[in-house]
Design an enzyme around this catalytic site. Structure first.
Site, mmCIF file in Angstrom:
data_model
loop_
_atom_site.group_PDB
_atom_site.id
_atom_site.type_symbol
_atom_site.label_atom_id
_atom_site.label_comp_id
_atom_site.label_asym_id
_atom_site.label_seq_id
_atom_site.Cartn_x
_atom_site.Cartn_y
_atom_site.Cartn_z
ATOM 1 N N HIS A 1 1.165 -1.251 -0.401
ATOM 2 C CA HIS A 1 0.933 -0.541 -0.081
ATOM 3 C C HIS A 1 1.066 1.147 0.494
ATOM 4 O O HIS A 1 2.579 1.138 0.339
ATOM 5 C CB HIS A 1 -1.039 0.145 1.535
ATOM 6 C CG HIS A 1 -1.986 -0.988 1.951
ATOM 7 N ND1 HIS A 1 -1.510 -2.298 1.970
ATOM 8 C CD2 HIS A 1 -2.847 -0.599 1.332
ATOM 9 C CE1 HIS A 1 -3.092 -3.031 2.098
ATOM 10 N NE2 HIS A 1 -3.449 -1.997 1.560
ATOM 11 N N ASP B 1 -6.278 -13.547 9.510
ATOM 12 C CA ASP B 1 -5.185 -13.535 8.754
ATOM 13 C C ASP B 1 -3.690 -13.998 8.689
ATOM 14 O O ASP B 1 -2.537 -13.924 8.838
ATOM 15 C CB ASP B 1 -3.971 -11.513 8.330
ATOM 16 C CG ASP B 1 -4.706 -10.743 7.404
ATOM 17 O OD1 ASP B 1 -6.261 -10.653 6.772
ATOM 18 O OD2 ASP B 1 -5.052 -9.711 7.813
ATOM 19 N N ASP C 1 -10.631 -11.292 10.888
ATOM 20 C CA ASP C 1 -9.730 -11.449 9.737
ATOM 21 C C ASP C 1 -8.494 -11.754 10.354
ATOM 22 O O ASP C 1 -7.721 -10.496 10.373
ATOM 23 C CB ASP C 1 -9.326 -9.968 8.919
ATOM 24 C CG ASP C 1 -9.368 -10.027 7.970
ATOM 25 O OD1 ASP C 1 -8.589 -11.721 7.616
ATOM 26 O OD2 ASP C 1 -8.368 -9.336 6.565
ATOM 27 N N GLU D 1 -9.427 -13.264 -1.293
ATOM 28 C CA GLU D 1 -8.628 -13.890 0.080
ATOM 29 C C GLU D 1 -9.490 -14.428 0.712
ATOM 30 O O GLU D 1 -10.505 -14.937 1.219
ATOM 31 C CB GLU D 1 -8.572 -12.756 0.953
ATOM 32 C CG GLU D 1 -7.920 -12.138 1.925
ATOM 33 C CD GLU D 1 -7.265 -11.514 3.050
ATOM 34 O OE1 GLU D 1 -7.005 -10.912 2.275
ATOM 35 O OE2 GLU D 1 -7.373 -11.353 4.182
ATOM 36 N N ASP E 1 2.426 2.217 3.875
ATOM 37 C CA ASP E 1 2.905 1.653 4.414
ATOM 38 C C ASP E 1 4.184 1.216 4.134
ATOM 39 O O ASP E 1 5.306 1.091 4.672
ATOM 40 C CB ASP E 1 2.298 -0.037 4.270
ATOM 41 C CG ASP E 1 1.998 -0.713 3.530
ATOM 42 O OD1 ASP E 1 1.469 -1.189 3.036
ATOM 43 O OD2 ASP E 1 3.037 -1.216 2.677
ATOM 44 N N ASP F 1 -0.986 -12.111 2.005
ATOM 45 C CA ASP F 1 -1.534 -11.621 2.672
ATOM 46 C C ASP F 1 -1.877 -11.902 4.290
ATOM 47 O O ASP F 1 -2.807 -12.366 4.141
ATOM 48 C CB ASP F 1 -2.855 -11.215 2.694
ATOM 49 C CG ASP F 1 -3.625 -9.398 2.621
ATOM 50 O OD1 ASP F 1 -2.964 -9.456 4.062
ATOM 51 O OD2 ASP F 1 -4.832 -9.052 2.697
ATOM 52 N N GLU G 1 -11.367 -6.429 -4.813
ATOM 53 C CA GLU G 1 -10.935 -7.239 -3.986
ATOM 54 C C GLU G 1 -12.022 -8.260 -2.190
ATOM 55 O O GLU G 1 -13.157 -6.961 -1.752
ATOM 56 C CB GLU G 1 -9.475 -7.692 -2.981
ATOM 57 C CG GLU G 1 -9.167 -8.341 -1.705
ATOM 58 C CD GLU G 1 -7.983 -8.176 -0.722
ATOM 59 O OE1 GLU G 1 -7.311 -7.320 -1.382
ATOM 60 O OE2 GLU G 1 -8.217 -8.514 0.808
HETATM 61 C C1 XLS Z 1 -8.053 -5.773 4.780
HETATM 62 C C2 XLS Z 1 -6.875 -6.858 3.401
HETATM 63 C C3 XLS Z 1 -6.461 -5.643 2.329
HETATM 64 C C4 XLS Z 1 -5.947 -5.871 0.788
HETATM 65 C C5 XLS Z 1 -5.255 -4.442 0.479
HETATM 66 O O1 XLS Z 1 -8.310 -7.061 4.656
HETATM 67 O O2 XLS Z 1 -7.213 -8.030 2.786
HETATM 68 O O3 XLS Z 1 -4.787 -6.211 2.826
HETATM 69 O O4 XLS Z 1 -5.456 -7.198 0.571
HETATM 70 O O5 XLS Z 1 -5.626 -3.462 0.728
HETATM 71 NI NI NI Z 2 -6.144 -8.733 1.474
HETATM 72 NI NI NI Z 3 -7.725 -9.072 4.294
#
Ligand code: XLS
Ligand code: NI
Ligand code: NI
Length: 436
Positions: free
Chosen positions: A101, A309, A307, A268, A104, A339, A232
């Site tokens: 991003h 992740d 989330d 995702e 970031d 991610d 996404e």
């Molecule tokens: C957040 C998203 C983010 C996207 C990119 O939940 O997964 O990380 O992949 O902005």
């Molecule tokens: Ni993502």
């Molecule tokens: Ni995510």
């Protein structure tokens, strides 16, 4: 600058018998499956945000991460220091791609002008590191959710000025992605949704989101950026309802607003879980629509409703992912983009390596298993046979639109009930287990 991980060598493939935690057991990048190397099938990508900026903080506690390369640094200096470390990680993992991003890689400035200047400064460093290491940009994106100005969303904000700020940020992020040779650009609607319908004009917000994406398409053309655009899906978090809720909702939105030709889906796993779907379902929905672009490879926790992740290690999951990806012709511009973040408790730098090695090995196994299932042919043959009444005679006529209700009624009057056959779910689950 000295290496951040002097004790971690380049990660090598050592095969399934290896007990070395810093080696691949399954990801042999140059091995060939279905005529393509694992490297080209999987197109692994490391994300900048979790890897470099994740501190292990959660809503109950501050960060735990120990990152020696950050000691005493802040702002732009910190941002600069992170760049070579990030590329060292990608290079040592042998990951061919990364994603970021705008905010970031470089910090928020006091205004757009300063933010853009800082982003330019870091872009130069990213470009130099790409050149030095050969690591390429899978996709870039703009962070349109952290700053308070996006409290009501960006493209779907009630305030046209916030929409404008988001547009300006995406404009710059597109330029930078183009400059870095990015193969794609992702739109994740960070706060493009609502928290309450009492204050929301949903139709107007959706139209604005479509406008925003059409402007991005126009600008992409203007600067000659050839990368693939992705949207996404995610159903909730941070808002309670995001407009890009799942693959089907995204496809409906793209069709309604004439954007199908311009965007594919970046799916995702954890978002699929939050939407109440499996990743396999989301992949099939996107694949069937010819819109399967890329995947954000992670996993959620079925006991938790957010989330998380986590890095993907479930072989069933990676097998399903790779079965669908192979079925729809493989990843073209997209990749297997991690991610994913290490747990708050996994605060040492080496945990970043364990996490990625595990994810890469899990996907390599998934790919090998999926290819073996395809080569074996029994699963495909079963499904094909299950639909055989559609291949000729009545079924074929229906698919071709040659018959209507009257002919179908005549058919039933003549032939009576269909002969029921088992769906054999348990038999097929056992069949899959032969390969896992
Ligand atoms: C957040 C998203 C983010 C996207 C990119 O939940 O997964 O990380 O992949 O902005
Ligand atoms: Ni993502
Ligand atoms: Ni995510």
């Amino acid at each position: 600058m000295s290496a951040a991980f002097p004790n971690i060598p380049k990660i090598q493939y050592e095969g399934p018998r290896s007990k070395n935690p810093l080696a691949f057991k399954h990801y042999d990048a140059s091995a060939v499956i279905e005529g393509k190397t694992l490297r080209d099938h999987l197109r692994f990508s490391v994300v900048y945000w979790h890897t470099m900026c994740g501190q292990g903080a959660d809503m109950f506690g501050w960060g735990t991460a120990v990152r020696p390369w950050e000691a005493g640094l802040s702002g732009l200096d910190l941002a600069k220091a992170r760049v070579p470390v990030f590329f060292e990680i990608c290079e040592k993992l042998g990951a061919p791609y990364y994603a970021f991003h705008d905010r970031d890689v470089a910090p928020h400035g006091k205004d757009l002008k300063q933010s853009n200047q800082w982003l330019d400064t870091i872009t130069k460093l990213l470009k130099a590191q790409q050149k030095k290491t050969g690591v390429k940009l899978l996709w870039g994106t703009a962070q349109l959710f952290a700053h308070p100005r996006y409290a009501h969303g960006a493209a779907t904000s009630c305030d046209a000025n916030a929409f404008a700020f988001g547009a300006a940020q995406v404009k710059k992020a597109l330029e930078v992605t183009h400059e870095l040779g990015g193969e794609g650009y992702t739109f994740w609607g960070g706060r493009e949704g609502y928290s309450t319908l009492w204050n929301t004009n949903m139709k107007r917000e959706l139209e604005h989101l479509a406008k925003f994406l059409h402007m991005a398409v126009a600008y992409k053309k203007e600067i000659g950026f050839k990368g693939q655009f992705y949207i996404e899906p995610k159903p909730k978090e941070p808002t309670k309802h995001q407009y890009d809720a799942d693959a089907a909702a995204c496809l409906n939105f793209l069709r309604e607003y004439d954007l199908m030709d311009h965007l594919k889906l970046n799916l995702e796993t954890n978002h699929a879980t939050l939407a109440g779907h499996s990743m396999h379902h989301e992949l099939e929905v996107a694949g069937a629509a010819g819109a399967l672009g890329s995947i954000d490879a992670n996993t959620g926790d079925l006991m938790l409703g957010w989330d998380t992740d986590q890095f993907p290690t479930d072989i069933y999951l990676t097998t399903q992912c790779m079965l669908s990806i192979l079925k729809y012709g493989g990843l073209k511009t997209g990749g297997v983009n991690f991610d994913a973040k290490v747990r708050r408790e996994s605060f040492e730098p080496v945990d970043l390596f364990h996490a990625h090695i595990g994810g890469m090995d899990a996907f390599a196994r998934g790919l090998k298993i999926a290819a073996a299932i395809r080569a074996d042919g029994r699963l495909d043959a079963f499904v094909k046979n299950r639909y055989r009444t559609w291949d000729s005679g009545l079924g074929k006529d229906i698919e071709k639109g040659k018959v209507g209700f009257a002919q179908l009624e005549a058919h039933v009057l003549e032939h009576g009930d269909p002969k029921l056959e088992s769906g054999r779910q348990e038999f097929l689950e056992n069949l899959i287990n032969e390969f896992i």
